[in-house]
Design an enzyme around this catalytic site. Structure first.
Site, PDB file in Angstrom:
ATOM      1  N   GLU A  30     -38.411 -35.087 -11.150  1.00 57.67           N
ATOM      2  CA  GLU A  30     -39.501 -35.965 -11.593  1.00 57.67           C
ATOM      3  C   GLU A  30     -39.417 -36.324 -13.066  1.00 57.67           C
ATOM      4  O   GLU A  30     -40.088 -37.249 -13.506  1.00 57.67           O
ATOM      5  CB  GLU A  30     -40.863 -35.300 -11.288  1.00 57.67           C
ATOM      6  CG  GLU A  30     -41.226 -34.059 -12.108  1.00 57.67           C
ATOM      7  CD  GLU A  30     -40.624 -32.761 -11.563  1.00 57.67           C
ATOM      8  OE1 GLU A  30     -39.595 -32.819 -10.862  1.00 57.67           O
ATOM      9  OE2 GLU A  30     -41.170 -31.688 -11.860  1.00 57.67           O
ATOM     10  N   ASP A  32     -61.838 -48.764 -18.679  1.00 63.89           N
ATOM     11  CA  ASP A  32     -62.256 -48.006 -17.499  1.00 63.89           C
ATOM     12  C   ASP A  32     -63.636 -48.448 -17.009  1.00 63.89           C
ATOM     13  O   ASP A  32     -63.816 -48.782 -15.840  1.00 63.89           O
ATOM     14  CB  ASP A  32     -62.266 -46.497 -17.778  1.00 63.89           C
ATOM     15  CG  ASP A  32     -60.910 -45.984 -18.239  1.00 63.89           C
ATOM     16  OD1 ASP A  32     -59.926 -46.737 -18.103  1.00 63.89           O
ATOM     17  OD2 ASP A  32     -60.839 -44.856 -18.750  1.00 63.89           O
ATOM     18  N   CYS A  46     -38.084 -26.305  -8.265  1.00 65.86           N
ATOM     19  CA  CYS A  46     -38.096 -25.194  -9.222  1.00 65.86           C
ATOM     20  C   CYS A  46     -38.814 -23.964  -8.635  1.00 65.86           C
ATOM     21  O   CYS A  46     -38.322 -23.363  -7.692  1.00 65.86           O
ATOM     22  CB  CYS A  46     -38.705 -25.661 -10.536  1.00 65.86           C
ATOM     23  SG  CYS A  46     -38.389 -24.513 -11.869  1.00 65.86           S
ATOM     24  N   TYR A  47     -39.996 -23.611  -9.149  1.00 69.06           N
ATOM     25  CA  TYR A  47     -40.706 -22.461  -8.581  1.00 69.06           C
ATOM     26  C   TYR A  47     -40.939 -22.673  -7.086  1.00 69.06           C
ATOM     27  O   TYR A  47     -40.893 -21.721  -6.294  1.00 69.06           O
ATOM     28  CB  TYR A  47     -42.045 -22.270  -9.309  1.00 69.06           C
ATOM     29  CG  TYR A  47     -42.823 -21.049  -8.851  1.00 69.06           C
ATOM     30  CD1 TYR A  47     -42.435 -19.776  -9.244  1.00 69.06           C
ATOM     31  CD2 TYR A  47     -43.933 -21.181  -8.024  1.00 69.06           C
ATOM     32  CE1 TYR A  47     -43.142 -18.651  -8.815  1.00 69.06           C
ATOM     33  CE2 TYR A  47     -44.645 -20.069  -7.596  1.00 69.06           C
ATOM     34  CZ  TYR A  47     -44.246 -18.800  -7.995  1.00 69.06           C
ATOM     35  OH  TYR A  47     -44.943 -17.706  -7.575  1.00 69.06           O
ATOM     36  N   GLY A  78     -43.509 -24.099 -11.585  1.00 67.15           N
ATOM     37  CA  GLY A  78     -44.587 -23.295 -12.161  1.00 67.15           C
ATOM     38  C   GLY A  78     -44.004 -22.219 -13.053  1.00 67.15           C
ATOM     39  O   GLY A  78     -42.812 -21.902 -12.952  1.00 67.15           O
ATOM     40  N   HIS A  88     -35.664 -30.440 -12.060  1.00 67.55           N
ATOM     41  CA  HIS A  88     -36.874 -31.272 -11.972  1.00 67.55           C
ATOM     42  C   HIS A  88     -36.506 -32.746 -11.786  1.00 67.55           C
ATOM     43  O   HIS A  88     -36.286 -33.455 -12.767  1.00 67.55           O
ATOM     44  CB  HIS A  88     -37.711 -31.116 -13.247  1.00 67.55           C
ATOM     45  CG  HIS A  88     -38.400 -29.796 -13.326  1.00 67.55           C
ATOM     46  ND1 HIS A  88     -39.633 -29.566 -12.784  1.00 67.55           N
ATOM     47  CD2 HIS A  88     -37.995 -28.616 -13.859  1.00 67.55           C
ATOM     48  CE1 HIS A  88     -39.987 -28.314 -12.987  1.00 67.55           C
ATOM     49  NE2 HIS A  88     -39.002 -27.707 -13.633  1.00 67.55           N
ATOM     50  N   LYS A 131     -54.218 -43.712 -15.732  1.00 72.02           N
ATOM     51  CA  LYS A 131     -54.574 -44.785 -16.666  1.00 72.02           C
ATOM     52  C   LYS A 131     -53.753 -46.057 -16.432  1.00 72.02           C
ATOM     53  O   LYS A 131     -54.285 -47.163 -16.446  1.00 72.02           O
ATOM     54  CB  LYS A 131     -54.364 -44.290 -18.101  1.00 72.02           C
ATOM     55  CG  LYS A 131     -54.852 -45.239 -19.164  1.00 72.02           C
ATOM     56  CD  LYS A 131     -56.312 -45.029 -19.427  1.00 72.02           C
ATOM     57  CE  LYS A 131     -56.853 -46.009 -20.437  1.00 72.02           C
ATOM     58  NZ  LYS A 131     -58.291 -45.831 -20.642  1.00 72.02           N
TER      59      LYS A 131
END
Ligand code: XMP
Length: 514
Positions: free
Chosen positions: A172, A229, A81-82, A54, A170, A370
């Site tokens: 990710e 969708d 991180c944060y 964050g 990070h 998606k």
């Protein structure tokens, strides 16, 4: 019960990526705002908790706090991180504030064996991606330093007894070379989770849930748009409630060539469902006559759609539910308003469907990203032409015919756009880009064809790469593909004598031209 990881969002731009990585590992994950309490998280029965990064600094007055209760739920916790700084601060470690941010790659050296590093070469530094200001100087009691970088002594720390792990980088993001392996270690070695999130399990579950939710007597109405969708929503609902589903497809005359008919034909051929294909081209065109302002176009199209939908829905048996193709990113954005994650997105769904109809909403895709919708579509046996269809705006070609919309100008655009689609598919680029389309400009330019001078229309090509349409960059298509598109348009579409390629990114431009 299936496995679940709860991600607490402290506002990082890449929180969604954590959820995606966890899901890609076959584990269901949900993002919740950082004001979610430990009691609420406990009720969700998670198998593990991840605290996101964050932008705040823990020392700031209104910086988000850590609910210590998260650490008492008896499930492993990973702070990123944060999230790591919060853990350090809350548990009695020492932090240093910094004016400057460390941003970009760093080489992580493993200083202590840790289950997070299992399977990695301990002797070799691992390239990781950093984005932080503050740093942990001393880990809290009970924690050991498990990795460092040249500039950061505490790049990772762990309290193995309590199963609390923290990393300053990070894992990710794609640029962290071993990030996925580290997250897998957290999920499978530390939290002992069994991966059970698959698209077929999803289909079975939502079909069952929707059948229960709707009840044995009630009817549902679903607006089809021609996109993936709403088509997936219709097929899932048809599985759940059969003929009590009523689909309405309004052809507004602003669709791509064959786009409406393809979805309608597919649904009619494969499913015995109630489908009303409303031909309203004339009604839309009449309302749009003489209108040049894009926002006015959008409003007229939106209102006309709602009027028609309302008229058609009134003809149906007592409908209690409205089905919508809301996706997970839209859900997270509405949650984040309560937390610090300031995600800005101009959202434009077919949206705003008649409030006055007093319908309850049913949104079977609200858990999915998606790409997961595409997997569900494939699982349901839909053809590639629907599964991989590019997103298409609700107002359709109206916002790609710049200036006034007439049948003739729409026809020029439709022919040019068809060539763009064909050539992208033929060259194998269709699936690599996010969106690719033609735009008809409101000007004419001089050209020369044969022996004569021409004064004709200009087509702009807009072909972009993106992951979520919030940011985008123009696609670096090979020149020969661009050349084929250009020469085919000029040769085959009467009234066009020039093609331009849009090389602007979003921001500051947008994907659409209007
Ligand atoms: P922009 O042009 O805002 O587009 O960069 C981002 C994404 O949204 C689509 N888009 C729309 N979709 N109604 C829609 O349903 C609209 O009015 C609209 N305007 C843009 C666009 O195609 C892209 O995918």
């Amino acid at each position: 019960m299936s496995s679940k990881v709860i991600i607490i969002d402290y506002g990082s731009q890449v929180t969604q990526l954590i959820a995606r990585r966890v899901r890609e590992a076959g584990v269901y994950s949900e993002i919740h705002s950082c004001i979610t309490t430990a009691a609420q998280v406990k009720a969700m029965q998670p198998d593990a908790i991840i605290l996101s990064g964050g932008p705040a600094s823990v020392g700031e007055a209104d910086a988000p706090h850590l609910d210590k209760g998260f650490l008492e739920l008896g499930v492993p916790v990973l702070g990123i991180c944060y999230g790591m700084q919060l853990l350090a601060n809350t548990l009695g470690g020492e932090l240093a504030q910094s004016e400057t941010r460390e941003y970009g790659p760093a080489d992580l050296c493993f200083s202590k064996p840790c289950p997070l590093w299992e399977g990695l070469d301990a002797a070799k530094p691992s390239r990781v991606w950093m984005s932080h200001g503050d740093k942990v100087m001393t880990p809290p009691p009970g924690f050991a330093i498990t990795a460092s970088t040249a500039t950061l002594q505490v790049a990772a720390m762990a309290d193995e007894a309590r199963k609390i792990y923290a990393v300053q980088f990070h894992p990710e993001v794609h640029h962290s070379a071993d990030g996925v392996a580290m997250l897998h270690n957290f999920l499978f070695r530390i939290a002992n989770i069994t991966p059970d999130w698959t698209m077929s399990s999803f289909v079975d579950r939502v079909v069952k849930e929707m059948a229960e939710q709707v009840g044995p007597e009630q009817h549902v109405v679903c607006a089809l748009s021609g996109g993936i969708d709403s088509t997936v929503v219709a097929v899932l609902l048809h599985k759940a409630i059969g003929k009590r589903l009523h689909c309405i497809f309004v052809d507004n005359g602003l669709l791509r060539m064959n786009e409406g008919t393809e979805v309608v034909n597919y649904l009619r051929e494969h499913f015995d469902l109630n489908l009303n294909f409303v031909q309203a081209q004339r009604r839309f065109l009449d309302k749009l006559a003489g209108i040049e302002d894009p926002e006015k176009k959008r409003k007229i199209i939106g209102h006309t759609f709602i009027d028609i939908f309302d008229e058609e829905a009134k003809k149906l048996p007592d409908v209690a539910w409205l089905a919508q193709g809301t996706l997970y990113p839209d859900v997270i954005e509405s949650i984040s308003h309560k937390g610090p994650s300031a995600v800005i997105k101009s959202h434009h769904n077919v949206g705003g469907l008649p409030d006055t109809m007093n319908l309850k909403l049913i949104e079977p895709l609200r858990e999915l990203f998606k790409d997961e919708v595409r997997k569900v579509a494939a699982e349901l046996g839909m053809p590639d032409s629907i599964v991989w269809r590019h997103p298409f705006p609700g107002p359709g070609l109206a916002i790609r015919v710049l200036g006034e919309i007439t049948a003739v100008r729409l026809d020029i655009l439709r022919r040019a756009d068809k060539i763009v689609q064909e050539e992208l598919k033929e060259s194998g680029w269709y699936r690599k880009v996010w969106q690719g389309f033609a735009v008809l400009l409101p000007i004419k330019t001089v050209g020369v064809m044969g022996d004569g001078r021409t004064y004709d229309h200009v087509i702009a090509l807009r072909i972009v790469d993106s992951v979520d349409a919030m940011t985008a960059d123009w696609s670096r298509l090979p020149y020969d593909v661009l050349e084929r598109i250009s020469s085919r348009i000029i040769n085959e579409v009467k009234g066009v004598n020039r093609v331009a390629y849009d090389i602007s990114s979003k921001p500051p431009s947008t994907i659409e031209w209007e």
